[in-house]
Design an enzyme around this catalytic site. Structure first.
Site, PDB file in Angstrom:
ATOM      1  N   ALA A  32     -25.493  -2.662 -19.369  1.00  0.00           N
ATOM      2  CA  ALA A  32     -24.187  -2.414 -19.388  1.00  0.00           C
ATOM      3  C   ALA A  32     -23.321  -3.462 -18.609  1.00  0.00           C
ATOM      4  O   ALA A  32     -22.622  -3.176 -17.502  1.00  0.00           O
ATOM      5  CB  ALA A  32     -23.628  -0.843 -18.988  1.00  0.00           C
ATOM      6  N   HIS A  34     -21.820  -6.219 -16.086  1.00  0.00           N
ATOM      7  CA  HIS A  34     -20.430  -6.724 -16.105  1.00  0.00           C
ATOM      8  C   HIS A  34     -20.444  -7.852 -14.929  1.00  0.00           C
ATOM      9  O   HIS A  34     -21.476  -8.290 -14.602  1.00  0.00           O
ATOM     10  CB  HIS A  34     -19.635  -5.290 -15.339  1.00  0.00           C
ATOM     11  CG  HIS A  34     -20.269  -4.684 -14.088  1.00  0.00           C
ATOM     12  ND1 HIS A  34     -20.562  -5.532 -12.819  1.00  0.00           N
ATOM     13  CD2 HIS A  34     -20.945  -3.549 -13.841  1.00  0.00           C
ATOM     14  CE1 HIS A  34     -21.302  -4.545 -11.944  1.00  0.00           C
ATOM     15  NE2 HIS A  34     -21.429  -3.508 -12.710  1.00  0.00           N
ATOM     16  N   HIS A  37     -22.998  -7.735 -11.925  1.00  0.00           N
ATOM     17  CA  HIS A  37     -24.506  -8.315 -12.559  1.00  0.00           C
ATOM     18  C   HIS A  37     -24.308  -9.856 -12.951  1.00  0.00           C
ATOM     19  O   HIS A  37     -25.325 -10.393 -12.634  1.00  0.00           O
ATOM     20  CB  HIS A  37     -24.750  -7.698 -13.632  1.00  0.00           C
ATOM     21  CG  HIS A  37     -24.559  -5.980 -13.869  1.00  0.00           C
ATOM     22  ND1 HIS A  37     -23.785  -5.284 -14.576  1.00  0.00           N
ATOM     23  CD2 HIS A  37     -25.612  -5.457 -13.156  1.00  0.00           C
ATOM     24  CE1 HIS A  37     -24.225  -3.958 -14.055  1.00  0.00           C
ATOM     25  NE2 HIS A  37     -25.132  -4.072 -13.261  1.00  0.00           N
ATOM     26  N   GLN A  61     -35.079   7.217 -11.499  1.00  0.00           N
ATOM     27  CA  GLN A  61     -34.193   7.066 -10.164  1.00  0.00           C
ATOM     28  C   GLN A  61     -32.791   7.916 -10.555  1.00  0.00           C
ATOM     29  O   GLN A  61     -32.014   7.879  -9.613  1.00  0.00           O
ATOM     30  CB  GLN A  61     -33.685   5.623  -9.966  1.00  0.00           C
ATOM     31  CG  GLN A  61     -32.913   5.143 -11.118  1.00  0.00           C
ATOM     32  CD  GLN A  61     -32.683   3.499 -10.569  1.00  0.00           C
ATOM     33  OE1 GLN A  61     -33.472   2.852 -10.919  1.00  0.00           O
ATOM     34  NE2 GLN A  61     -31.239   3.282 -10.115  1.00  0.00           N
ATOM     35  N   GLY A 148     -27.253  -6.515  -5.434  1.00  0.00           N
ATOM     36  CA  GLY A 148     -26.163  -6.607  -5.064  1.00  0.00           C
ATOM     37  C   GLY A 148     -25.879  -5.762  -3.495  1.00  0.00           C
ATOM     38  O   GLY A 148     -26.491  -4.509  -3.575  1.00  0.00           O
TER      39      GLY A 148
HETATM   40  P1  AMP Z   1     -27.482  -1.569 -11.847  1.00  0.00           P
HETATM   41  O1  AMP Z   1     -27.374  -2.100 -13.056  1.00  0.00           O
HETATM   42  O2  AMP Z   1     -26.261  -0.856 -11.463  1.00  0.00           O
HETATM   43  O3  AMP Z   1     -28.913  -1.190 -11.484  1.00  0.00           O
HETATM   44  O4  AMP Z   1     -27.189  -2.591 -10.769  1.00  0.00           O
HETATM   45  C1  AMP Z   1     -27.959  -4.201 -11.008  1.00  0.00           C
HETATM   46  C2  AMP Z   1     -27.686  -4.866  -9.700  1.00  0.00           C
HETATM   47  O5  AMP Z   1     -26.546  -5.436  -9.691  1.00  0.00           O
HETATM   48  C3  AMP Z   1     -27.930  -4.044  -8.476  1.00  0.00           C
HETATM   49  O6  AMP Z   1     -28.730  -5.025  -7.641  1.00  0.00           O
HETATM   50  C4  AMP Z   1     -26.448  -3.701  -7.914  1.00  0.00           C
HETATM   51  O7  AMP Z   1     -26.507  -3.904  -6.569  1.00  0.00           O
HETATM   52  C5  AMP Z   1     -25.661  -5.222  -8.734  1.00  0.00           C
HETATM   53  N1  AMP Z   1     -24.350  -4.808  -8.703  1.00  0.00           N
HETATM   54  C6  AMP Z   1     -23.839  -3.800  -9.299  1.00  0.00           C
HETATM   55  N2  AMP Z   1     -22.495  -3.657  -9.272  1.00  0.00           N
HETATM   56  C7  AMP Z   1     -22.190  -4.940  -8.554  1.00  0.00           C
HETATM   57  C8  AMP Z   1     -21.002  -5.322  -8.066  1.00  0.00           C
HETATM   58  N3  AMP Z   1     -19.914  -4.701  -8.388  1.00  0.00           N
HETATM   59  N4  AMP Z   1     -21.325  -6.402  -7.036  1.00  0.00           N
HETATM   60  C9  AMP Z   1     -22.462  -7.079  -6.965  1.00  0.00           C
HETATM   61  N5  AMP Z   1     -23.497  -6.561  -7.378  1.00  0.00           N
HETATM   62  C10 AMP Z   1     -23.379  -5.457  -8.207  1.00  0.00           C
END
Ligand code: AMP
Length: 281
Positions: A32, A34, A37, A61, A148
């Site tokens: 998903a 954005h 990512h 998780q 992130g």
């Molecule tokens: P997720 O898909 O939520 O597991 O996120 C994957 C990676 O994207 C993780 O390292 C998150 O910290 C990073 N991430 C998600 N949202 C953001 C954001 N708004 N700004 C920077 N990194 C992000």
């Protein structure tokens, strides 16, 4: 762009690239996608020959089954975005490829890191994160991996994991990407109703106001302010607000205890859980 589902194919791809002397950058995601990512992919693209992205909604998780069920998924849209970014390979395994039925799951120990904030309110969450990231690191064995700061505590846990397991991987933290109204981008934002989406930036605005108060108010006064501000916002309920040292994540009770304090917040908006954080120095 190669899209692979099997561990074996993924390892073969990586091995071939390493034999050519290429450096590998890795961005783990749950899809998903954005701009947050995509910014990690930009960092990875700039610093490596080959960029690999994983798309895997990791059941281990999620401490809340409903959150897992409702987690947004859009592989087709994700692949389109990654193609445009020039990603070399996407690893999107089915659940049983990562977690075979008969496997005994490992337990990790991260000291205080997984007992505060996200660790406290989402029991087992960081063990699940460590489980999947460790597996992905073994499969992809990247030179560099990008995470992130949106999930700042997760970043600290991953750095600890790499240290404890002696992995030769450089873990790189990347800044939070926000919407124009300050809301930190998150896949979960898609689940907000129109009204909730309008209210959501209060989280970031409150962090900014709290930071402004730092010069005149104690940590406890700032905490009380944030609690009131969030809980007085329509539909919002604070889960925690904490000030902790950026490097050690040790909670701070007085400003002088840390040269680089950071504020961490988690709140429910309706039934969507939002988190954010900000440097307070
Ligand atoms: P997720 O898909 O939520 O597991 O996120 C994957 C990676 O994207 C993780 O390292 C998150 O910290 C990073 N991430 C998600 N949202 C953001 C954001 N708004 N700004 C920077 N990194 C992000």
């Amino acid at each position: 762009m190669q899209v692979l589902e099997k561990i074996k194919d993924t390892k073969d791809f990586i091995q071939a690239k390493k034999q050519e002397g290429k450096s590998i950058g890795f961005v783990p995601t749950m899809g998903a996608l954005h701009e947050g990512h995509l910014s990690l992919m930009d960092y990875a693209n700039n610093e490596n020959d080959i960029v690999v992205v994983s798309v895997f909604v990791n059941p281990a998780q999620f401490n809340n089954p409903d959150d897992l069920k409702k987690y947004p998924r859009d592989l087709k849209g994700d692949l389109h975005k990654m193609e445009k970014k020039g990603i070399d390979m996407v690893f999107s395994p089915p659940v049983n490829e990562i977690y075979p039925d008969n496997e005994i799951k490992k337990t990790y120990h991260f000291g205080h890191l997984d007992k505060i904030m996200e660790g406290l309110y989402r029991p087992g969450h960081f063990n699940g994160v460590a489980l999947v990231v460790h597996k992905l690191f073994e499969i992809i064995s990247p030179h560099r991996a990008y995470f992130g700061e949106k999930d700042y505590q997760q970043l600290a846990v991953i750095k600890k994991l790499v240290e404890q397991e002696n992995l030769q991987i450089e873990v790189i933290g990347c800044p939070i990407v926000r919407e124009s109204d300050g809301l930190a981008m998150s896949s979960r934002n898609k689940r907000l109703s129109e009204e909730e989406r309008e209210v959501a930036p209060v989280l970031y605005q409150t962090l900014k106001k709290a930071y402004e108060m730092k010069r005149e108010k104690t940590v406890n006064e700032v905490k009380r302010f944030v609690e009131q501000e969030i809980n007085n916002t329509n539909g919002m309920e604070l889960e925690y607000f904490e000030i902790a040292d950026s490097k050690t994540l040790t909670p701070v009770e007085e400003w002088k205890q840390s040269e680089s304090p950071r504020a961490f917040i988690a709140a429910y908006l309706g039934n969507v859980r939002l988190i954010d954080n900000m440097a307070f120095y």
